[in-house]
Write a protein that holds these residues in place. Structure first.
Motif, short mmCIF file in Angstrom:
data_model
loop_
_atom_site.label_atom_id
_atom_site.label_comp_id
_atom_site.label_asym_id
_atom_site.label_seq_id
_atom_site.Cartn_x
_atom_site.Cartn_y
_atom_site.Cartn_z
N LEU A 25 0.82 -1.21 0.00
CA LEU A 25 0.00 0.00 0.00
C LEU A 25 0.85 1.27 0.00
O LEU A 25 0.48 2.28 -0.61
CB LEU A 25 -0.94 0.00 1.19
N ARG A 29 0.19 3.83 -3.00
CA ARG A 29 -0.18 5.22 -2.74
C ARG A 29 0.86 6.19 -3.29
O ARG A 29 0.52 7.27 -3.79
CB ARG A 29 -0.36 5.43 -1.24
N THR A 30 2.13 5.79 -3.24
CA THR A 30 3.18 6.64 -3.79
C THR A 30 3.05 6.77 -5.30
O THR A 30 3.15 7.87 -5.85
CB THR A 30 4.57 6.08 -3.43
N ASP A 32 0.31 6.38 -7.00
CA ASP A 32 -0.90 7.16 -7.26
C ASP A 32 -0.60 8.66 -7.16
O ASP A 32 -1.05 9.47 -7.99
CB ASP A 32 -1.98 6.76 -6.27
N LEU A 33 0.19 9.04 -6.18
CA LEU A 33 0.60 10.43 -6.02
C LEU A 33 1.44 10.89 -7.21
O LEU A 33 1.25 11.99 -7.74
CB LEU A 33 1.40 10.59 -4.73
N LEU A 257 -4.52 -0.45 -4.83
CA LEU A 257 -5.23 0.12 -3.68
C LEU A 257 -6.49 -0.66 -3.34
O LEU A 257 -6.88 -0.75 -2.17
CB LEU A 257 -5.55 1.59 -3.94
#
Length: 269
Positions: A25, A29-30, A32-33, A257
């Motif tokens: 995760l 998330r990284t 996605d950023l 995610l």
């Protein structure tokens, strides 16, 4: 102690899979950023700084930085760079480019590893299709991660889909790998081949599935930095990757995610 099967492949317990998910995760998330941050005028090194901060803010450590001497948090491969591109300030991203971003993180001793290819603004439709084909091939390979199937079924599904979509090149030297307490572990996973060969997939295995697909030839070479891999013909390449666990309920995509539910459900329909 970590359990291994007779082929030396690490087998995770349910609790260890949960720990792998947490590392996954952080990576998901990284990325996605980074996808939301990338824009024309940025440099790959700008993205590297964003990634390192996100990973460390999550209490994790970048897997790639210092790995066998690699100098950065992400691999950033632009256009004809297939994989292992080193982020620098020397090159600004331009409208029409594509960039493959490979990212890894270590959390409580467990690794997550994932990659995406992102368009910079509006790109040639051929590149949009290249990215679509590569990502879909990854998901076809992931869907093969069910207990009882064979390791070679993954590469077979990847190659079968890519070949069904047109004349693309799959670099034979590069593929996926086992992952867990190390970033790269046995087994190596080809993105091509015949089905029904190699070790049987078992619950608790964690594998990184990562097709790289070229717009032209499969042939590549490594630049003088000893890292960056480029296509021989100068045509663009795309790269997608997820870390995936084999479970009783099918593949669990540790770096997605949603755990891969949406895409895997679509493939079953």
């Amino acid at each position: 102690m970590f359990k291994r099967n007779r082929h030396g492949i690490q087998i995770k317990s349910p609790e260890q899979l949960k720990q792998m998910r947490e590392a996954g995760l952080v990576v998901g998330r990284t990325l996605d950023l980074l996808k939301r941050s990338v824009e024309p005028g940025m440099t790959p090194l700008d993205l590297d700084g964003i990634a390192e901060k996100a990973i460390r803010d999550a209490g994790a450590i970048p897997s790639f930085k210092g790995y066998q001497g690699f100098p950065a948090t992400i691999c950033a491969s632009v256009n004809d760079e297939v994989v292992h591109g080193i982020p620098t300030r020397a090159r600004k991203l331009r409208e029409g480019d594509i960039i493959s971003i490979d990212c890894g993180a270590i959390l409580e001793g467990w690794h997550g590893d994932s990659a995406v290819t992102v368009p910079i603004g509006e790109v040639n439709p051929k590149l949009t299709e290249l990215m679509r084909v590569t990502e879909e091939a990854m998901w076809r390979g992931i869907a093969a991660l069910t207990a009882g199937r064979h390791l070679s079924d993954i590469g077979y599904e990847v190659e079968r889909y890519v070949k069904s979509q047109g004349r693309y090149g799959i670099p034979p030297e590069y593929g996926g790998h086992g992952i867990g307490t190390e970033m790269h572990m046995d087994p190596w996973i080809a993105n091509h081949g015949k089905p029904g060969r190699g070790p049987v997939l078992e619950t608790g295995m964690c594998l990184a599935i990562e097709p790289m697909v070229n717009l032209g030839t499969e042939r590549t070479r490594v630049l003088s930095d000893d890292w960056t891999v480029i296509t021989i013909d100068g045509k663009q390449s795309a790269h997608f990757e997820h870390s995936v666990a084999v479970t009783h309920n099918g593949p669990w995509v540790l770096t997605a995610l949603d755990g891969g539910k949406e895409r895997l459900t679509q493939l079953q329909d």
